[in-house]
Design a protein around this motif. Structure first.
Motif, short mmCIF file in Angstrom:
data_model
loop_
_atom_site.label_atom_id
_atom_site.label_comp_id
_atom_site.label_asym_id
_atom_site.label_seq_id
_atom_site.Cartn_x
_atom_site.Cartn_y
_atom_site.Cartn_z
N VAL A 84 0.85 -1.20 0.00
CA VAL A 84 0.00 0.00 0.00
C VAL A 84 0.89 1.25 0.00
O VAL A 84 2.10 1.16 0.19
CB VAL A 84 -0.92 -0.01 1.24
CG1 VAL A 84 -1.89 -1.19 1.18
CG2 VAL A 84 -0.10 -0.07 2.53
N PRO A 85 0.32 2.45 -0.22
CA PRO A 85 1.12 3.66 -0.11
C PRO A 85 1.81 3.77 1.25
O PRO A 85 1.34 3.24 2.26
CB PRO A 85 0.08 4.78 -0.30
CG PRO A 85 -0.96 4.16 -1.19
CD PRO A 85 -1.04 2.73 -0.73
N ASN A 86 2.93 4.47 1.27
CA ASN A 86 3.82 4.48 2.44
C ASN A 86 3.12 4.80 3.75
O ASN A 86 3.39 4.15 4.77
CB ASN A 86 4.94 5.51 2.23
CG ASN A 86 5.88 5.13 1.11
OD1 ASN A 86 5.70 4.11 0.45
ND2 ASN A 86 6.89 5.96 0.88
N LYS A 107 9.32 -1.78 1.32
CA LYS A 107 9.99 -0.59 1.84
C LYS A 107 9.18 0.64 1.43
O LYS A 107 8.48 0.61 0.41
CB LYS A 107 11.44 -0.51 1.32
CG LYS A 107 11.60 -0.38 -0.21
CD LYS A 107 11.48 1.06 -0.67
CE LYS A 107 11.26 1.15 -2.14
NZ LYS A 107 10.81 2.48 -2.55
N PRO A 108 9.25 1.75 2.19
CA PRO A 108 9.88 1.85 3.50
C PRO A 108 9.04 1.12 4.54
O PRO A 108 7.82 1.25 4.56
CB PRO A 108 9.92 3.35 3.76
CG PRO A 108 8.72 3.88 3.02
CD PRO A 108 8.61 3.03 1.79
N LEU A 186 15.34 9.94 -0.68
CA LEU A 186 16.04 9.26 0.40
C LEU A 186 15.21 8.09 0.94
O LEU A 186 15.74 7.00 1.18
CB LEU A 186 16.36 10.24 1.53
CG LEU A 186 17.07 9.66 2.76
CD1 LEU A 186 18.40 9.04 2.37
CD2 LEU A 186 17.26 10.74 3.82
N VAL A 187 13.91 8.30 1.14
CA VAL A 187 13.04 7.23 1.63
C VAL A 187 12.82 6.18 0.55
O VAL A 187 12.81 4.98 0.83
CB VAL A 187 11.70 7.82 2.10
CG1 VAL A 187 10.69 6.71 2.39
CG2 VAL A 187 11.90 8.66 3.35
N VAL A 351 18.68 6.38 10.76
CA VAL A 351 19.64 7.10 9.92
C VAL A 351 18.93 8.11 9.04
O VAL A 351 19.36 9.27 8.91
CB VAL A 351 20.45 6.11 9.06
CG1 VAL A 351 21.29 6.86 8.02
CG2 VAL A 351 21.35 5.25 9.93
N ILE A 352 17.80 7.72 8.44
CA ILE A 352 17.06 8.63 7.57
C ILE A 352 16.58 9.85 8.35
O ILE A 352 16.69 11.00 7.87
CB ILE A 352 15.87 7.88 6.92
CG1 ILE A 352 16.41 6.91 5.85
CG2 ILE A 352 14.88 8.86 6.30
CD1 ILE A 352 15.35 5.99 5.27
N GLU A 353 16.07 9.65 9.54
CA GLU A 353 15.62 10.78 10.36
C GLU A 353 16.79 11.72 10.66
O GLU A 353 16.63 12.96 10.65
CB GLU A 353 15.01 10.27 11.67
CG GLU A 353 13.65 9.61 11.50
CD GLU A 353 13.14 8.97 12.77
OE1 GLU A 353 11.91 8.98 12.99
OE2 GLU A 353 13.96 8.44 13.56
#
Length: 364
Positions: A84-86, A107-108, A186-187, A351-353
């Protein structure tokens, strides 16, 4: 039910799988491969939109059509592939896990650390396993690179990048709406790169993170991903089309990362370069399904100034998803799989945050 939730039919038949969310990824990636894989049976397709279900029924007439995840029952389904959508990933996955349905989450895996914690609790309370991970680590060329890394001594630095020429997905749609996507390139692309980085270095802690983001191409519809065959939409959004970051792990290995939906490059290129104390291993290829690529992958080992081309198995585009299904079948039967996906996702989203936080401090 075992400690991982239902893992296979009692008669030892194929893994009865529901695909939840019938967008491009489900219809182009998951349903066709589930239908061809001998270990799986595409048992159900779930989407709240009647028109979407009707389209899926024409393209994939086998699975039962369901309107809600509430209709997915652990006694009938051994695994739910959530595509489904993120912004719906966490809620849908938790609803299934809490009812004892094992989940593979695209992912994500989560959009922030709070969602990672919710997924961990749902896995514990429901008794079903959460599986996740990027298909990129299942590519034959990435596996060959990982094997080559053993020949270059102690790893000192890794460069990972995925740079598209033109490839902004669903420009103006949910992909470019931060509230629904969680972020931009990035995500989307960066999660694959960080997953490969974890595969190469192991689950090490990241001590230092700096990053920057830009959106030079986002507001021009000419840079959208036409190969996804989606209807044109208005350009724009509030996410980045490019992210750059520099990381240092707790054991002193550094890594640079670049994820770009669009650029001035002529082709889409993924590059992974591992610098070791006794040599360098480098892979140049193209992740994903974009046709804008240069031939096949190129893998090179360099020691003492002498580059050596290393043969890479030839495989069709998307073969890594079939191989990922091989791994999912094994993980469903492995008690040690419990908690592993959540732990990896918690590190990745952390890490992404931190990249976004660093970029926010310096962006004008």
């Amino acid at each position: 039910m075992s400690g991982l939730g239902a893992t296979a039919p009692a008669d030892g038949g194929p893994i009865r799988t529901a695909v939840v969310g019938l967008g491009w990824a489900a219809r182009s990636i998951w349903l066709p491969r589930l239908e061809r894989h001998p270990a799986f049976a595409a048992a159900a397709a779930v989407d709240p939109d009647p028109a979407v279900r009707a389209t899926a029924a024409r393209e994939h007439p086998g699975p039962a059509l369901l309107a809600s995840v509430d209709q997915v029952r652990p006694e009938e389904i051994d695994l739910a592939v959530v595509a489904v959508p993120n912004h719906l990933h966490c809620a849908v996955a938790c609803a299934l896990l809490e009812r004892g349905v094992p989940v593979f989450l695209e992912k994500p895996v989560c959009l922030d650390s709070a969602e990672a914690a919710r997924l961990a609790e749902a896995e514990r309370s429901g008794g079903a396993v959460l599986l996740a991970g990027s298909a990129a680590r299942c590519r034959a060329d990435v596996r060959a690179l990982a094997e080559l890394a053993a020949k270059i001594g102690t790893v000192r630095h890794v460069d990972v990048s995925w740079v598209r020429s033109r490839g902004i997905p669903s420009a103006g749609g949910w992909f470019t709406d931060r509230a629904k996507s969680g972020g931009g390139a990035l995500v989307d692309l960066g999660w694959h790169l960080l997953d490969v980085l974890t595969d190469l270095l192991g689950p090490v802690a990241v001590d230092q993170v700096v990053g920057s983001v830009t959106d030079d191409f986002l507001h021009d519809g000419a840079w959208r991903a036409v190969w996804r065959k989606e209807a044109p939409t208005a350009a724009g959004g509030d996410v980045e089309d490019t992210a750059r970051a520099f990381l240092v792990t707790g054991n002193g290995v550094s890594a640079s990362l670049r994820a770009s939906w669009a650029s001035h490059e002529p082709r889409d290129v993924t590059a992974i370069r591992i610098e070791g104390s006794a040599g360098t291993a480098e892979l140049r290829c193209t992740f994903g399904f974009s046709p804008n690529r240069d031939g096949g992958p190129v893998l090179t080992l360099t020691r003492d100034g002498e580059p050596e081309a290393v043969a890479v198995p030839d495989e069709e585009i998307g073969a890594e998803y079939h191989r990922q299904l091989d791994e999912l079948a094994a993980l469903l039967a492995d008690p040690a799989a419990r908690g592993r996906a959540v732990a990896d996702a918690t590190r990745t989203i952390g890490v992404i945050e931190r990249v976004y936080a660093s970029a926010a401090r310096t962006r004008r």
